[in-house]
Scaffold this motif. Structure first.
Motif, short mmCIF file in Angstrom:
data_model
loop_
_atom_site.label_atom_id
_atom_site.label_comp_id
_atom_site.label_asym_id
_atom_site.label_seq_id
_atom_site.Cartn_x
_atom_site.Cartn_y
_atom_site.Cartn_z
N MET A 97 5.13 89.30 65.47
CA MET A 97 4.37 88.51 64.49
C MET A 97 5.23 87.38 63.98
SD MET A 97 2.52 89.64 60.89
CE MET A 97 1.23 90.55 61.74
N TYR A 98 4.63 86.21 63.89
CA TYR A 98 5.32 85.05 63.31
C TYR A 98 4.60 84.68 62.01
CZ TYR A 98 7.39 80.49 62.62
OH TYR A 98 8.05 79.41 62.07
N ASP A 99 5.34 84.79 60.90
CA ASP A 99 4.79 84.44 59.59
C ASP A 99 5.00 82.96 59.32
OD1 ASP A 99 3.89 86.97 59.01
OD2 ASP A 99 5.69 87.58 57.94
N VAL A 100 3.91 82.21 59.31
CA VAL A 100 3.99 80.78 58.99
C VAL A 100 4.42 80.62 57.53
CG1 VAL A 100 2.72 78.62 58.94
CG2 VAL A 100 2.21 80.34 60.69
N ILE A 101 3.78 81.36 56.64
CA ILE A 101 4.17 81.49 55.25
C ILE A 101 4.10 82.98 54.92
CG2 ILE A 101 3.41 79.18 54.57
CD1 ILE A 101 0.84 80.40 53.53
N ARG A 102 4.44 83.33 53.68
CA ARG A 102 4.46 84.74 53.31
C ARG A 102 3.09 85.39 53.41
NH1 ARG A 102 6.87 88.97 50.91
NH2 ARG A 102 5.85 90.00 49.16
N ASN A 103 2.02 84.63 53.34
CA ASN A 103 0.68 85.20 53.29
C ASN A 103 -0.12 85.06 54.58
OD1 ASN A 103 1.24 83.90 50.32
ND2 ASN A 103 0.34 85.92 50.21
N VAL A 104 0.42 84.41 55.60
CA VAL A 104 -0.31 84.21 56.86
C VAL A 104 0.64 84.41 58.03
CG1 VAL A 104 -1.66 82.62 58.27
CG2 VAL A 104 -1.91 82.58 55.78
N GLY A 105 0.18 85.20 59.03
CA GLY A 105 0.98 85.41 60.22
C GLY A 105 0.11 85.51 61.46
N PHE A 106 0.65 85.09 62.61
CA PHE A 106 -0.01 85.21 63.90
C PHE A 106 0.80 86.19 64.76
CE2 PHE A 106 -1.12 81.06 62.24
CZ PHE A 106 -2.49 81.01 62.46
N PHE A 107 0.11 86.98 65.59
CA PHE A 107 0.83 88.01 66.33
C PHE A 107 0.23 88.21 67.72
CE2 PHE A 107 -2.53 90.14 63.98
CZ PHE A 107 -3.04 91.08 64.87
N PHE A 108 1.09 88.74 68.60
CA PHE A 108 0.71 89.19 69.93
C PHE A 108 1.03 90.67 70.01
CE2 PHE A 108 2.30 90.45 74.11
CZ PHE A 108 1.15 90.29 74.87
N ARG B 265 10.82 85.54 49.86
CA ARG B 265 10.73 86.85 50.49
C ARG B 265 9.86 86.75 51.73
NH1 ARG B 265 8.74 91.33 46.53
NH2 ARG B 265 8.78 92.41 48.52
N LEU B 266 10.30 87.42 52.79
CA LEU B 266 9.57 87.38 54.06
C LEU B 266 9.01 88.73 54.46
CD1 LEU B 266 12.02 85.06 56.03
CD2 LEU B 266 9.86 84.42 54.95
N ASP B 267 9.37 89.78 53.74
CA ASP B 267 8.82 91.09 54.09
C ASP B 267 7.41 91.22 53.51
OD1 ASP B 267 9.03 92.82 51.37
OD2 ASP B 267 10.76 91.48 51.51
N ASN C 245 11.10 85.24 59.83
CA ASN C 245 9.74 84.78 60.11
C ASN C 245 9.17 85.45 61.36
OD1 ASN C 245 11.17 82.19 58.76
ND2 ASN C 245 9.03 82.29 58.19
N LEU C 246 10.00 85.63 62.38
CA LEU C 246 9.57 86.27 63.62
C LEU C 246 9.95 87.75 63.57
CD1 LEU C 246 8.28 85.83 66.40
CD2 LEU C 246 10.59 85.45 67.31
#
Length: 250
Positions: A212-223, A80-82, A177-178
């Motif tokens: 936001m780009y989710d590297v895994i379901r629990n961590v994401g980086f965003f602009f 799941r990615l949501d 993911n994105l």
């Protein structure tokens, strides 16, 4: 005469002997046919089926093979990615630009060099946004931003920024993911102004758009790029941008 009589007697004896012995010899030499019985009426069983060739034989299932076949695999159950039912904590440093328009002429809008100006403009000092969010569905998060100013503005009459902005965030690509998102927030700003007849409290609305780009379901980086409109202290338009990281659990 005597010899002829004897010869006749011997001849007749041989004839009678042959007539009595020949039928007995014929019966003795004939094959013996057994009488029919009840077993002869029962048909013989069919021949057994031939055994399958070694290549056609199906090996017996190994222990636990059926359970392993029924067990889901990674491909059958994609990750799941949501962010539904996840609590997220974000940190985002940023910087921006602000336009302020006082409602009265010749009113100081925070810049002593532009006290007589109708419009004041200036950069927003470096800030840090701390955000708490919770995914109530796969597309919508409840969120609240706390903004802390990390530097004193060039305008000496204005203190470090502090603002609180609760609202909602809507995800447009929640299954990838994105992800692209947009927010709608109410803003309460309590930045100290240190000026007479200028309130320290301001209210407004805010919108932020980001990727936001989710590297895994629990961590994401965003602009993120945001716009804020304030209307109590004076009419204010603030534009800001930043880079951040979000961690979520469970």
């Amino acid at each position: 005469m005597m010899i002829r009589r004897r010869f006749t007697i011997v001849y007749l004896s041989i004839v009678f002997f042959a007539a009595g012995v020949a039928p007995r010899l014929a019966r003795a030499q004939a094959p013996v046919v057994p009488p029919p019985s009840a077993a002869a009426a029962v048909p013989a069983p069919p021949p057994p089926a031939p055994l399958p060739a070694p290549s056609d034989r199906v090996p017996p299932p190994m222990p636990g093979a059926q359970e392993a076949a029924r067990a889901p695999t990674r491909r059958q159950v994609p990750q799941r990615l949501d962010h539904r039912h996840q609590t997220g904590l974000s940190l985002m440093p940023g910087i921006g630009f602000e336009i302020r328009v006082p409602y009265q002429d010749n009113k100081d809008c925070g810049d002593p060099d532009r006290a007589a100006k109708r419009v004041c403009t200036g950069g927003t000092p470096l800030f840090l946004d701390l955000q708490l969010a919770f995914g109530i569905s796969s597309r919508i998060d409840l969120m609240a931003d706390l903004r802390f100013g990390l530097d004193t503005p060039a305008e000496v009459k204005v203190g470090k920024q502090f603002a609180f902005a609760p609202g909602v965030r809507v995800w447009l690509d929640q299954d990838s993911n994105l992800k692209f998102y947009t927010t709608g927030q109410f803003v309460y700003d309590s930045t100290t102004q240190n000026q007479i007849n200028v309130s320290d409290q301001d209210y407004g609305v805010r919108n932020a758009n980001g990727l936001m780009y989710d590297v895994i379901r629990n961590v994401g980086f965003f602009f993120q790029f945001g716009e804020t409109i304030g209307f109590k202290r004076w009419f204010r338009i603030s534009l800001d941008a930043g880079l951040g990281v979000q961690v979520r659990f469970p």
